[in-house]
Design a protein around this motif. Structure first.
Motif, short mmCIF file in Angstrom:
data_model
loop_
_atom_site.label_atom_id
_atom_site.label_comp_id
_atom_site.label_asym_id
_atom_site.label_seq_id
_atom_site.Cartn_x
_atom_site.Cartn_y
_atom_site.Cartn_z
N ALA A 1 0.84 -1.20 0.00
CA ALA A 1 0.00 0.00 0.00
C ALA A 1 0.87 1.25 0.00
O ALA A 1 2.06 1.20 0.33
CB ALA A 1 -0.89 0.03 1.24
N TRP A 2 0.26 2.36 -0.39
CA TRP A 2 0.76 3.67 0.01
C TRP A 2 0.07 3.94 1.34
O TRP A 2 -0.99 4.56 1.39
CB TRP A 2 0.41 4.73 -1.02
N HIS A 3 0.67 3.40 2.36
CA HIS A 3 -0.09 3.20 3.58
C HIS A 3 -0.51 4.50 4.27
O HIS A 3 -1.58 4.58 4.89
CB HIS A 3 0.70 2.33 4.55
N GLN A 4 0.34 5.51 4.17
CA GLN A 4 -0.04 6.79 4.78
C GLN A 4 -1.33 7.30 4.15
O GLN A 4 -2.24 7.76 4.84
CB GLN A 4 1.09 7.81 4.60
N GLU A 5 -1.41 7.19 2.85
CA GLU A 5 -2.61 7.66 2.16
C GLU A 5 -3.83 6.79 2.52
O GLU A 5 -4.95 7.29 2.62
CB GLU A 5 -2.39 7.66 0.64
N PHE A 6 -3.57 5.51 2.68
CA PHE A 6 -4.63 4.60 3.10
C PHE A 6 -5.26 5.10 4.41
O PHE A 6 -6.48 5.19 4.55
CB PHE A 6 -4.04 3.20 3.27
N MET A 7 -4.39 5.46 5.35
CA MET A 7 -4.91 5.94 6.63
C MET A 7 -5.58 7.30 6.49
O MET A 7 -6.58 7.59 7.15
CB MET A 7 -3.78 6.00 7.66
N PHE A 8 -5.04 8.14 5.61
CA PHE A 8 -5.67 9.45 5.40
C PHE A 8 -7.09 9.29 4.85
O PHE A 8 -8.03 9.98 5.27
CB PHE A 8 -4.84 10.29 4.41
N ILE A 9 -7.25 8.37 3.89
CA ILE A 9 -8.58 8.18 3.30
C ILE A 9 -9.54 7.59 4.33
O ILE A 9 -10.71 7.98 4.41
CB ILE A 9 -8.49 7.25 2.06
N GLN A 10 -9.01 6.68 5.14
CA GLN A 10 -9.86 6.13 6.20
C GLN A 10 -10.32 7.23 7.15
O GLN A 10 -11.48 7.29 7.55
CB GLN A 10 -9.08 5.08 7.00
N TYR A 11 -9.41 8.09 7.49
CA TYR A 11 -9.74 9.17 8.40
C TYR A 11 -10.81 10.08 7.78
O TYR A 11 -11.78 10.48 8.43
CB TYR A 11 -8.48 9.97 8.73
N MET A 12 -10.61 10.39 6.50
CA MET A 12 -11.56 11.28 5.82
C MET A 12 -12.95 10.63 5.78
O MET A 12 -13.97 11.29 6.04
CB MET A 12 -11.07 11.56 4.40
N ALA A 13 -12.98 9.34 5.47
CA ALA A 13 -14.27 8.64 5.45
C ALA A 13 -14.87 8.61 6.84
O ALA A 13 -16.09 8.75 7.01
CB ALA A 13 -14.07 7.21 4.92
N VAL B 1 -14.41 10.81 9.34
CA VAL B 1 -14.93 12.13 9.70
C VAL B 1 -16.28 12.36 9.05
O VAL B 1 -17.17 12.98 9.61
CB VAL B 1 -13.91 13.22 9.25
N ARG B 2 -16.45 11.79 7.87
CA ARG B 2 -17.71 11.99 7.15
C ARG B 2 -18.74 10.91 7.49
O ARG B 2 -19.83 10.90 6.91
CB ARG B 2 -17.43 12.00 5.64
N GLY B 3 -18.36 10.01 8.38
CA GLY B 3 -19.31 9.00 8.83
C GLY B 3 -19.73 8.01 7.76
O GLY B 3 -20.86 7.54 7.75
N ARG B 4 -18.81 7.72 6.84
CA ARG B 4 -19.21 6.85 5.73
C ARG B 4 -18.56 5.47 5.77
O ARG B 4 -18.58 4.76 4.78
CB ARG B 4 -18.84 7.52 4.40
N GLY B 5 -17.94 5.14 6.88
CA GLY B 5 -17.30 3.83 6.96
C GLY B 5 -15.96 3.83 6.29
O GLY B 5 -15.62 4.74 5.52
N THR B 6 -15.19 2.79 6.57
CA THR B 6 -13.82 2.76 6.05
C THR B 6 -13.57 1.56 5.15
O THR B 6 -12.42 1.24 4.86
CB THR B 6 -12.82 2.72 7.22
N ASP B 7 -14.63 0.92 4.72
CA ASP B 7 -14.46 -0.31 3.95
C ASP B 7 -14.08 -0.06 2.50
O ASP B 7 -13.81 -1.01 1.76
CB ASP B 7 -15.72 -1.18 4.02
N ARG B 8 -14.02 1.19 2.08
CA ARG B 8 -13.60 1.48 0.70
C ARG B 8 -12.32 2.34 0.68
O ARG B 8 -11.96 2.92 -0.34
CB ARG B 8 -14.73 2.19 -0.04
N GLY B 9 -11.65 2.38 1.83
CA GLY B 9 -10.42 3.15 1.92
C GLY B 9 -9.28 2.59 1.09
O GLY B 9 -8.28 3.26 0.85
N GLY C 1 -10.17 -2.07 7.17
CA GLY C 1 -8.81 -1.51 7.25
C GLY C 1 -8.36 -1.16 8.66
O GLY C 1 -7.49 -0.30 8.83
N CYS C 2 -8.93 -1.83 9.66
CA CYS C 2 -8.51 -1.54 11.04
C CYS C 2 -7.01 -1.78 11.22
O CYS C 2 -6.34 -1.13 12.04
CB CYS C 2 -9.29 -2.40 12.02
N TYR C 3 -6.50 -2.75 10.43
CA TYR C 3 -5.08 -3.09 10.52
C TYR C 3 -4.19 -1.90 10.18
O TYR C 3 -3.01 -1.86 10.53
CB TYR C 3 -4.76 -4.26 9.60
#
Lengths: 639, 144
Positions: free
Chosen positions: A557-569, A571-579, B47-49
């Motif tokens: 992964a580009w893991h930092q970006e992965f976490m950024f997208i998760q965070y953005m999702a 904050v918007r309350g849309r879940g993180t399953d598409r990060g 993606g919790c990991y």
């Protein structure tokens, strides 16, 4: 450009042409002879036909201008340019081919005895890689190597790497070819304008003597604070021209000013008057600066901080005086390229150039002294008094004054203080190490492999070697900072400079160039995202037999970006399953061992069983010590 | 202003969780109601990991931390819903928020079961030869 094609031909040339045409007619008739006939009477065939040269045909059919006798150079200007690089001790010129610097490239290959040494031509597969190599070399050695770039397009390929080198203040010389008579899209009136905002100095000389001077000045400018990349744009005509009686001027090294004697005396008095002086140290320009700082610390018995775990040219981390010392109530702190509440000596950074050089109006937020207090790269507030002057050039004068002023009684007290500091620092080191191990051993035996285990398993294998960790480590959690001893100026080369990806592999390759002739090995803990920008440096490392061990931090992964997208999702309350969309390297997974093998590098993996790691690392170290690069693909935890 | 609001929302969330955790602190380890294997799948898909590692060891450890957030499924659910229900749209921590329409109660329950099932893997230092070598080397005198 010759005008001979359109000039009236001389009488001699006309006669020659007529003779040639006559000969050609006879030759054409002869060519009608069958091979069987030739075999029966070969001498008759040879007598009837004297084949024209390719050049004769071209000239007589008007397809190419006649050779210009002035082009038959015996002492090409580019030979002198290469001689200048030799005189300055430029070891390497990394480059990807470009028609605008063919003259210099040919001179590197053929000029000198032996040719292709000092400088050696290093084949890069991308201009960004060539500048990253110069960046890695410059960080490790504190002096420039060169990168050679094709006009316009080469500079633009290289621009991100130049930008990062500028942010890091890495000295390097960029030679840019310019050929106004060839492909117009590859030339420009003001070639250096493409990177002027993020280079320190540039020149586009008009004559060969000016060019030789410009190369020398480029070196001096690159190593003089503020250090950074410099550019010399060299026209193809200057490279090709006959040098005749042009003489290579002797190289005058840069003169870098330090503090005056009065200031040095005042600092010396403060250091000697203090009961518990301290040196706050940052990154010096060269290894000589590090050595000078050590000498000063030992002379006055001061404890010292270090930046060695953050980047190159720092105070040796395990030196007995490095650490908090026996008493943290310091009564005088001298800042040497670091902040101090009393007095700091800090060389200017490239930020000082922004007003005059930043023609594109970039602004360089990460370099501004008045940058916002929040956010990454924000400037730290200055404390005390700061003199904008090079610490390295200043230390000898301070040492001189301290030595002159020190009394025998002070010397005795200093020796006692040094012993106390040494004991306290060792205890602090052991305590910090034990604490770190408690953290690093979490998930030790789980799969995929923890990043801590990579650094931990590497350390016993390299601790008795001369090593350089050249890859940025923040994305792999920088475990070396707590586990390894950073005692050499090049132990760790720090981050990308401006956070740009694609830097690591090229920079490690450059550091490995420096390492090759010095019995050193380079460690590259290589993030997978960074690798894929410019993987061609793998081939360069093989081609030039560089001692570089690459251990893939393959988290897919580009893991930092992965976490950024998760965070953005989130904050918007849309879940993180598409990060994972756009941030992960799945479907398919990339096999880095096979990729490396494709470039000719010995490799193994992917390894996901942590118990297999140490043996693989040992194989890698053994191979690298034998003079060949090696890659181990390791499937890792995200960080 | 944003910093102040973050602080306020963080305080509200913290108080909520502290209260819930305090109620449960004296109790026996709470029940696990979900399906750990389904939770493992959710853990990966969501993606919790990314922050917590594939096994609960990462930038933010989940595994054997003794965190009050994991004291019970109810507290865990309150935390997951916290920002959405208590202080919506204000990022309190790096942790994303999970309103019920993005992660169901059943999924939270499964996640909790998976986290509770994570194997502890923190060996004794003395059992790891690598760390013994590192500690022994650190005792050696400095060599320039």
């Amino acid at each position: 450009m010759s005008t001979d094609k359109f000039a009236p031909q001389t009488e001699a040339a006309k006669i020659g042409r007529r003779h040639f045409l006559k000969g050609t007619a006879a030759g054409a008739a002869a060519l009608a002879v069958t091979p069987a006939a030739q075999a029966q009477n070969p001498s008759a065939f040879a007598a009837s036909y004297s084949a024209p040269s390719y050049q004769q045909i071209q000239r007589d059919t008007g397809l190419l201008e006649a050779p210009n006798p002035e082009r038959s150079v015996v002492r090409p200007g580019s030979d002198l340019m290469v001689q200048v690089l030799k005189d300055m001790g430029v070891e390497f010129v990394a480059s990807n081919n470009g028609s605008s610097f063919e003259g210099i490239q040919e001179s590197i290959a053929n000029y000198g005895a032996p040719p292709n040494q000092m400088p050696e031509y290093i084949t890069a597969l991308h201009e960004e890689s060539s500048v990253d190599m110069a960046n890695g070399y410059g960080k490790a050695e504190g002096r420039p190597m060169a990168a050679m770039l094709h006009g316009t397009i080469g500079i633009q390929h290289a621009s991100m790497a130049i930008y990062q080198a500028f942010y890091s203040g890495t000295p390097m010389i960029l030679i840019v070819g310019r050929d106004d008579g060839f492909i117009q899209a590859h030339t420009a009136n003001d070639m250096a304008a493409l990177c002027r905002s993020f280079t320190k100095w540039d020149a586009q000389p008009k004559t060969l003597p000016e060019c030789l001077e410009a190369l020398q000045e480029a070196y001096r400018q690159a190593v003089t604070p503020p250090t950074g990349p410099t550019v010399v744009v060299i026209d193809m005509e200057l490279q090709k021209e006959e040098a005749r009686d042009v003489v290579v001027p002797p190289f005058r090294p840069a003169v870098i000013e330090g503090i005056d004697v009065a200031t040095a005396r005042d600092i010396a008095q403060q250091l000697l008057a203090a009961n518990n002086p301290r040196l706050a140290t940052g990154a010096f320009r060269t290894p000589e600066g590090v050595a000078a700082a050590v000498e000063l610390a030992e002379l006055i018995g001061a404890s010292a901080s270090t930046s060695a775990t953050q980047g190159p040219m720092g105070f040796p981390q395990r030196h007995p005086l490095c650490g908090p010392g026996a008493d943290t109530a310091y009564d005088y702190v001298l800042g040497l390229e670091a902040n101090s509440p009393q007095l700091s000596l800090q060389r200017p950074s490239v930020a000082a150039l922004t007003a005059t050089r930043d023609t594109a109006g970039i602004g360089f937020g990460g370099l501004r002294a008045n940058a916002p207090a929040e956010g990454r790269g924000a400037a730290r507030p200055q404390q005390g008094t700061t003199l904008s002057i090079d610490a390295q050039a200043s230390i000898p004068a301070i040492i001189g004054e301290v030595s002159r002023l020190m009394t025998p009684e002070q010397r005795r007290l200093i020796d006692e203080r040094k012993a106390r500091h040494a004991q306290a620092n060792q205890e602090a080191r052991m305590s910090a190490l034990r604490d770190a191990i408690e953290d690093k051993k979490k998930g030790w035996d789980l799969s995929p492999v923890s990043t801590a285990r990579i650094y931990a398993e590497l350390w016993p294998l390299i601790m008795n070697e001369d090593w350089c960790l050249a890859s940025p480590s923040s994305f792999s959690s920088s475990h070396h900072m707590q586990l390894w001893d950073h005692n050499k100026p090049y132990s760790y080369l720090g981050g990308q400079g401006a956070g740009g990806m694609g830097y690591g592999l090229g920079a490690c390759t450059g550091a490995a160039l420096a390492a090759r002739a010095r019995g050193r090995i380079v460690i590259n803990v290589q993030t997978d995202g960074d690798f894929n920008y410019a993987p061609g440096s793998v081939w360069t490392a093989v081609h030039h037999q560089l001692p570089m061990l690459t251990v893939m931090h393959n988290n897919r992964a580009w893991h930092q970006e992965f976490m950024f997208i998760q965070y953005m999702a989130g904050v918007r309350g849309r879940g993180t399953d598409r990060g994972n969309i756009g941030t992960t390297l799945r479907d398919p997974f990339i096999n880095y061992a096979k990729l490396a093998e494709g470039y000719g590098m010995k490799a193994e993996g992917p390894i996901d069983d942590p118990t297999q790691l140490a043996a693989a690392l040992q194989r890698g170290i053994d191979t690298v010590k034998g003079g060949e690069p090696y890659l181990i693909d390791v499937l890792t935890q995200p960080r | 202003m944003r910093a102040i609001m973050n602080k306020i929302s963080k305080t509200i969330l913290s108080l909520t969780l502290t209260s819930a955790a305090a109620t449960l602190a004296a109790q026996e380890p709470s029940a696990v109601n979900g399906d750990a294997s389904a939770g493992a799948q959710t853990y990966y898909v969501y993606g919790c990991y990314g922050c917590h590692g594939y096994s609960g060891y990462g930038r933010k450890d989940l595994n054997n931390t003794g965190s009050a957030i994991l004291a019970s499924e109810d507290v865990f659910r309150a935390f997951m819903r916290g920002r959405a229900d208590v202080a919506p749209l204000l990022p309190v921590t790096d942790m994303p928020n999970y309103p019920a329409n993005s992660l169901s109660d059943a999924q939270v329950s499964d996640l909790y079961a998976y986290i509770r099932s994570m194997p502890k893997d923190v060996p004794e230092t003395g059992d790891i030869e690598t760390f013994q070598k590192i500690l022994q080397a650190a005792e050696r005198p400095y060599q320039p």
